[in-house]
Enzyme design. Structure first.
Site, PDB file in Angstrom:
ATOM      1  N   LYS A   1       0.837  -1.201   0.000  1.00  0.00           N
ATOM      2  CA  LYS A   1       0.000   0.000   0.000  1.00  0.00           C
ATOM      3  C   LYS A   1       0.880   1.263   0.000  1.00  0.00           C
ATOM      4  O   LYS A   1       2.099   1.172   0.222  1.00  0.00           O
ATOM      5  CB  LYS A   1      -0.913  -0.034   1.237  1.00  0.00           C
TER       6      LYS A   1
ATOM      7  N   GLU B   1      -9.092 -10.887  -7.350  1.00  0.00           N
ATOM      8  CA  GLU B   1      -8.187  -9.743  -7.198  1.00  0.00           C
ATOM      9  C   GLU B   1      -7.080  -9.736  -8.253  1.00  0.00           C
ATOM     10  O   GLU B   1      -6.708  -8.678  -8.760  1.00  0.00           O
ATOM     11  CB  GLU B   1      -7.587  -9.740  -5.793  1.00  0.00           C
TER      12      GLU B   1
ATOM     13  N   TYR C   1     -11.904  -3.693  -3.063  1.00  0.00           N
ATOM     14  CA  TYR C   1     -12.569  -3.823  -1.770  1.00  0.00           C
ATOM     15  C   TYR C   1     -14.078  -3.879  -1.999  1.00  0.00           C
ATOM     16  O   TYR C   1     -14.797  -2.913  -1.762  1.00  0.00           O
ATOM     17  CB  TYR C   1     -12.160  -2.686  -0.833  1.00  0.00           C
TER      18      TYR C   1
ATOM     19  N   HIS D   1      -1.607  -5.469   1.537  1.00  0.00           N
ATOM     20  CA  HIS D   1      -2.820  -6.276   1.386  1.00  0.00           C
ATOM     21  C   HIS D   1      -2.414  -7.662   0.927  1.00  0.00           C
ATOM     22  O   HIS D   1      -1.530  -7.804   0.087  1.00  0.00           O
ATOM     23  CB  HIS D   1      -3.757  -5.665   0.334  1.00  0.00           C
TER      24      HIS D   1
END
Ligand code: ATP
Ligand code: MG
Length: 203
Positions: free
Chosen positions: A16, A172, A56, A161
């Protein structure tokens, strides 16, 4: 050619913006690699709102998880958790995450290995860095708390993540990589990690 079992998995990792900005990409990836996990896709990305929104996904299960984990921690500290509703709380956390992931460059990667999803989550640690065990990525490199992040109305700065399930990993990976960007590598170390005939005496 190695014959690999059905538990060989791929998992999606994002470093991130806080992890990138703190110069921890190499350290984080080294920890995953030294455990035996292999990088099979890698890129630095300036995320789009659409990618973050998809990443998300606002499922009932996710919102409940986010709410329950934070509530349990705050209550264990005897501190108030003034959010009555997991939907409103989950929505607020998601909005913060979509903003956070776009706030600076992130590094996306796919790691592969035996039970890669669970192994990676173990090495990453708990959602809240302050509660993450020493030796985990979040435990060793961050001290952020629910109390502080919620008081500042922002997501936890927990560096990385990692997909939570094999299904999540598949979804993802499709957000961040085209299929052709995920490579297949026969590493020389593979027989040491996975070779059925390695370390057997010749008969
Ligand atoms: P990730 O999905 O990022 O790997 P995770 O699976 O440990 O983390 P989730 O419950 O999926 O945790 O939450 C996603 C992210 O949202 C967390 O990593 C964190 O950055 C942020 N977050 C989750 N819950 C909260 C909360 N209660 N307060 C602030 N930020 C939160
Ligand atoms: Mg998660």
């Amino acid at each position: 050619m190695l014959s690999l079992g059905k538990t060989m998995e791929q998992t999606l990792i994002l470093v991130k913006p806080d992890g990138v900005e703190r110069g921890l990409v190499g350290e984080i990836f080294a920890r995953l690699q030294r455990a035996g996990l292999k990088i099979v896709a890698l890129k630095m990305v300036k995320a789009t709102a659409e990618q973050c929104d998809k990443h998300y996904a606002l499922t009932e299960e996710w919102m409940k998880g986010v709410y329950d984990k934070a509530k349990a921690k705050m209550e264990s500290l005897g501190q108030p958790f003034p959010y009555p509703d997991h939907k409103a709380y989950g929505g607020m956390i998601k909005d913060g995450l979509v903003e956070f992931l776009q706030a600076g460059p992130i590094v996306a990667a796919v790691f592969e290995g035996e039970q890669a999803v669970a192994q990676t989550r173990k090495l990453v640690g708990a959602t809240e860095p302050a509660s993450s065990a020493p030796g985990t990525i979040r435990g060793d490199f961050s001290i952020d708390t629910y109390a502080l992040s919620n008081s500042q109305n922002r997501p936890l700065r927990n560096l990385i993540h990692a997909s939570g399930t094999v299904e999540e990993a598949k979804n993802e990976m499709a957000i961040w990589f085209k299929p052709e960007e995920i490579v297949s590598i026969n590493a020389t170390v593979d027989p040491v990690l996975y070779g059925a005939d390695r370390y057997r005496l010749a008969k």
